[in-house]
Enzyme design. Structure first.
Site, short mmCIF file in Angstrom:
data_model
loop_
_atom_site.label_atom_id
_atom_site.label_comp_id
_atom_site.label_asym_id
_atom_site.label_seq_id
_atom_site.Cartn_x
_atom_site.Cartn_y
_atom_site.Cartn_z
N CYS A 43 -7.34 -31.33 -42.59
CA CYS A 43 -8.19 -32.51 -42.80
C CYS A 43 -9.49 -32.14 -43.48
CB CYS A 43 -8.44 -33.22 -41.48
SG CYS A 43 -9.13 -32.18 -40.18
N ARG A 83 -0.41 -24.52 -40.15
CA ARG A 83 -1.71 -23.91 -40.39
C ARG A 83 -1.96 -23.90 -41.89
NH1 ARG A 83 -2.37 -17.53 -40.58
NH2 ARG A 83 -4.02 -18.33 -41.92
N CYS A 143 -4.48 -32.52 -32.19
CA CYS A 143 -4.84 -31.57 -33.24
C CYS A 143 -4.16 -30.21 -33.05
CB CYS A 143 -6.35 -31.39 -33.27
SG CYS A 143 -6.94 -30.33 -34.59
#
Length: 545
Positions: free
Chosen positions: A520, A302, A514
């Site tokens: 990203c 994360r 994902c």
């Protein structure tokens, strides 16, 4: 399309520590006043905790305020920190920093090590017992506004849409959830936060925040090597001079160790792969000896919001507020944000409760950001405001040294009068690939070093394959082709999930991989990628991360 409409007094986006603390405090306040505030919490994960990941060493100061009897209630924080080390790594050696040299802000003794996901599941139980309505599996996709431009709630995403955008046999339209006040607690880099920042100009005069990417594994190690309550932080190798950041090792529970690497997303070398550097970290003799013969139980990643005080957006706007990591309340020096997130939720709840009692709705809760800055959150972020700018300017070695000097001066009662600005937006620091050579990767051995596909299996990712891609390009095809050449498609390396794959000069998106880390969108040098919520309930299904 006609959507079903549901109305509440307060709507909270995200069942993390900030959102759940807000929900609990709102219901506590309502009960103490004999009122009935209706409170709804939306969570995009399939269940509470499914998308929650943190180190996690947790300061219980906010939990003590929210639920003073949390220990008697059986909260899943059982391991107290009893040992605390900071190590400087070279490829083969580890040098411990003398305890007397470490500023007092880095002390962890007496705090707790555990799983933030488990803690959130427990907090959700406390919230439901107080009458809070929790709805996991529903992603807040679109903010809703009234004719004056005030936030009135959100619309959730449609379910059962195929990859071409057409309804399938399992189609179910999203619903509109309206509230007198909406509290956004969706974590770092959230799509709803992005839309609200643009709608209300919340970052005017502030600019982009700075972010880091944390990659974590949970291992079960041999009992004779386990030291419950030992907390270790590492600096230096393997990132070295390539990027600021560092590793962590936390011993807790029954022979469990959380190991991870945080890479600050302001590095220059586009060939750097945080995933590969994390795998490399585990080959260090000190770590390899600990993990040898152990079992890897979990994997995840994360992003963290590291901008600190200088990067805080305006936290209130007509109809709503930002909480926790959506606001950017992580203390980057302590590498902790759970206590600040919970406290922000509690302060926002008090502000909402006062407004509801006064019969107000959809106005701006200007007392919330004032209360936050006057609280220990404001003092803590103020004390550490120069940490990230120093690391960005001077790197890990000298930046850490200067940070230590400032913290010791603060401990002695001398607060430096200046506040350093962040030198550049983090993403703008990445250089073109022509000035660098590809870095040597690490070869998976299935014992210490693993590849992305095998790691993703431990994240229990679930995405309906026949749904629209939730990762969108902002660039035109020509701009995208030039970007791939200029930066050598860095998303194929900074993504910890293998979502992006270079294929014949083009980048293919494997959105089903994902992890919802949002690196990203936050790391790309041209901001060419945007993350949007996929179908509700999609994504990782973390157990105890």
């Amino acid at each position: 399309m006609t959507r079903e409409i549901i109305e509440y007094d307060a709507l909270i986006i995200g069942a993390g520590p900030a959102g759940l603390a807000a929900a609990i405090r709102l219901r506590q306040r309502a009960q103490s006043l004999g009122q009935e505030f209706t409170v709804c919490v939306l969570e995009k994960g399939a269940q509470v905790g499914a998308h929650i990941l943190s180190g996690a060493v947790i300061d219980p100061v906010a939990l003590d305020e929210l639920l003073p009897d949390w220990r008697e209630r059986g909260a899943p924080l059982k391991t107290r920190v009893v040992g605390d080390e900071v190590l400087w790594f070279t490829a083969q050696h580890a040098v411990a920093a003398p305890r007397f040299a470490l500023p007092p802000q880095l002390a962890n003794e007496g705090l707790y090590v555990g799983s933030l996901g488990e803690l959130c599941r427990w907090l959700a139980e406390q919230a439901e017992a107080l009458g809070v309505e929790l709805y996991p599996g529903f992603a807040a996709v679109t903010p809703c506004f009234d004719e004056r431009g005030a936030l009135t709630g959100v619309a959730t995403g449609d379910m059962g849409i195929d990859a071409s955008g057409e309804p399938t046999g399992r189609f179910a339209a999203g619903i509109e959830i309206r509230a007198r006040y909406t509290l956004v607690a969706e974590g770092a880099g959230g799509s709803l936060t992005r839309q609200l920042e643009a709608q209300y100009g919340l970052r005017e005069g502030v600019g982009e925040s700075h972010f880091g990417l944390g990659i974590k594994e949970v291992w079960r190690v041999a009992p004779e090597r386990h030291r419950p309550g030992l907390v270790i932080h590492t600096l230096g190798w393997p990132l070295g001079g390539e990027a600021s950041g560092g590793g962590f090792l936390y011993h807790y529970g029954e022979d469990l160790v959380a190991i991870g690497l945080v890479t600050h997303l302001d590095y220059r070398n586009p060939y750097l792969s945080p995933f590969d550097e994390f795998q490399r970290l585990k080959t260090h003799p000190k770590i390899a000896a600990l993990l040898q013969g152990g079992e890897r139980l979990g994997y995840g990643a994360r992003t963290t919001n590291e901008g600190g005080l200088q990067s805080l957006p305006r936290l209130s706007f007509p109809g709503g507020v930002l909480l926790g990591c959506a606001a950017g309340l992580l203390n980057v020096l302590r590498i902790k944000g759970t206590h600040n997130a919970m406290k922000s939720g509690m302060l926002a709840a008090e502000s909402v409760a006062d407004a509801l009692l006064a019969g107000r709705q959809h106005d701006e809760l200007i007392d919330y950001p004032k209360a936050l800055r006057a609280s220990w959150i404001g003092r803590e972020l103020g004390d550490t405001r120069n940490v990230k700018p120093l690391l960005s300017r001077f790197g890990t070695v000298f930046g850490s040294l200067f940070c230590g000097i400032e913290m010791w001066l603060l401990a002695a009662g001398l607060r430096l009068p200046w506040t350093l600005a962040h030198p550049l937006p983090a993403r703008a620091r990445m250089a073109e690939a022509r000035g660098f050579k590809p870095r040597q990767g690490v070869r998976p051995d299935g014992q210490l070093i693993f590849d992305r596909p095998s790691s993703l299996m431990l994240a229990n990712i679930s995405h309906e394959h026949d749904q629209p891609c939730h990762l969108k390009r902002r660039n035109t095809p020509d701009q995208e082709a030039a970007r791939v050449i200029r930066f050598a498609a860095p998303e194929t390396r900074y993504c910890p999930a293998g979502v992006y794959e270079l294929d014949g000069g083009e980048v293919r998106i494997n959105s089903q991989n994902c992890l919802h880390c949002k690196a990203c969108e936050l790391a790309d040098p041209e901001h060419s990628l945007l993350w949007h919520p996929p179908e509700g309930g999609s994504g990782p299904q973390y157990g105890a991360m």
